[in-house]
Design a protein around this motif. Structure first.
Motif, PDB file in Angstrom:
ATOM      1  N   ARG A 166      -4.095   5.971  -9.445  1.00 58.18           N
ATOM      2  CA  ARG A 166      -3.069   6.946  -9.093  1.00 58.18           C
ATOM      3  C   ARG A 166      -1.756   6.383  -9.621  1.00 58.18           C
ATOM      4  NH1 ARG A 166      -4.693  10.439  -4.488  1.00 58.18           N
ATOM      5  NH2 ARG A 166      -2.549  11.150  -4.693  1.00 58.18           N
ATOM      6  N   ASP A 194      -7.241   4.531  -5.332  1.00 55.43           N
ATOM      7  CA  ASP A 194      -7.230   5.752  -4.524  1.00 55.43           C
ATOM      8  C   ASP A 194      -7.084   5.495  -3.027  1.00 55.43           C
ATOM      9  OD1 ASP A 194      -9.809   4.745  -4.350  1.00 55.43           O
ATOM     10  OD2 ASP A 194     -10.786   6.571  -5.027  1.00 55.43           O
ATOM     11  N   GLN A 195      -7.088   4.230  -2.613  1.00 51.13           N
ATOM     12  CA  GLN A 195      -6.770   3.881  -1.229  1.00 51.13           C
ATOM     13  C   GLN A 195      -5.282   3.523  -1.076  1.00 51.13           C
ATOM     14  OE1 GLN A 195      -9.962   2.379  -2.426  1.00 51.13           O
ATOM     15  NE2 GLN A 195     -10.656   4.344  -1.623  1.00 51.13           N
ATOM     16  N   GLY A 196      -4.532   3.510  -2.180  1.00 54.26           N
ATOM     17  CA  GLY A 196      -3.104   3.241  -2.130  1.00 54.26           C
ATOM     18  C   GLY A 196      -2.708   1.801  -2.384  1.00 54.26           C
ATOM     19  N   ASN A 249       0.854  -1.170   0.000  1.00 56.23           N
ATOM     20  CA  ASN A 249       0.000   0.000   0.000  1.00 56.23           C
ATOM     21  C   ASN A 249       0.900   1.233   0.000  1.00 56.23           C
ATOM     22  OD1 ASN A 249      -1.665   2.274   1.133  1.00 56.23           O
ATOM     23  ND2 ASN A 249      -3.218   0.673   0.960  1.00 56.23           N
ATOM     24  N   ALA A 252      -0.367   4.521  -0.075  1.00 56.77           N
ATOM     25  CA  ALA A 252      -1.138   5.724   0.260  1.00 56.77           C
ATOM     26  C   ALA A 252      -0.315   6.720   1.076  1.00 56.77           C
ATOM     27  CB  ALA A 252      -2.414   5.346   1.006  1.00 56.77           C
ATOM     28  N   PHE A 283       1.122   9.410  -1.080  1.00 59.35           N
ATOM     29  CA  PHE A 283       0.286  10.344  -1.833  1.00 59.35           C
ATOM     30  C   PHE A 283       0.548  11.772  -1.349  1.00 59.35           C
ATOM     31  CE2 PHE A 283      -3.373   7.113  -2.790  1.00 59.35           C
ATOM     32  CZ  PHE A 283      -2.539   6.431  -3.649  1.00 59.35           C
TER      33      PHE A 283
END
Length: 189
Positions: free
Chosen positions: A57, A118-120, A4, A6, A9
């Motif tokens: 992303r 979008d949650q990574g 992950n 996120a 970001f």
């Protein structure tokens, strides 16, 4: 292993900031960016069709000193611009923690293009080279495992020259990078 990203970001820089801040190879990078051309209208339509339709992303691990970055990342930037996908660039030396998750055969090779939701959650990655170019390096490392060998530098210089030729085969770097990214993204959306 599930990765992950996120936590990264917002910690990167924009593609434009990367280009403007380059200390090495800036002119060659810009020239490759400027000479980008779509090899097919289908590819252009695919990337343009992603606008507003995907929560992907994109995190790009790169370094301005790397010849593979200079060749491939301008193409990646152009394709991503057409797609409207959010992209951030992470300088290898400043983001070793991220690089540790995306080693290539145990080594830190760039560029690495990471696709996450979008949650990574990492969904896929591309890099450090188009498949047909990377095949040369894989074979070289198989035949030359000892970096301290007296002829290692000479041999790696030869394989890098061969890789430069491979980059231009067929539709060149534009065609191979766009084709591979399109195939990857198609499997993620």
């Amino acid at each position: 292993m599930s990765v992950n990203v996120a936590y990264k970001f917002g910690a990167g820089i924009t593609p434009l900031q990367f280009m403007e801040g380059m200390q090495k190879n800036k002119e060659a990078f810009q020239a490759n960016y400027d000479k980008f051309a779509w090899q097919s209208e289908e590819d252009r339509a695919f990337f343009e069709g992603l606008q507003g339709k995907s929560n992907l992303r994109v995190l790009i691990l790169a370094a301005d000193w790397c010849g593979d970055v200079v060749r491939s990342v301008p193409v990646v930037f152009q394709a991503l611009e057409a797609s409207g996908l959010t992209a951030e660039v992470f300088i290898l030396e400043q983001h070793q923690d991220l690089m540790e998750h995306f080693l290539t055969n145990g080594g830190r090779s760039v560029p690495i293009i990471i696709f996450a939701d979008d949650q990574g959650q990492v969904l896929g990655q591309w890099g450090p080279r188009p498949e047909h170019v990377q095949a040369l390096m894989i074979e070289f490392k198989r035949q030359n495992p000892a970096r301290e060998a007296p002829d290692y530098e000479e041999k790696i210089g030869e394989v890098r020259k061969a890789m430069a030729v491979k980059y231009e085969e067929g539709a060149g770097v534009n065609g191979s990078v766009v084709t591979e990214l399109r195939k990857l993204i198609s499997g993620l959306i």
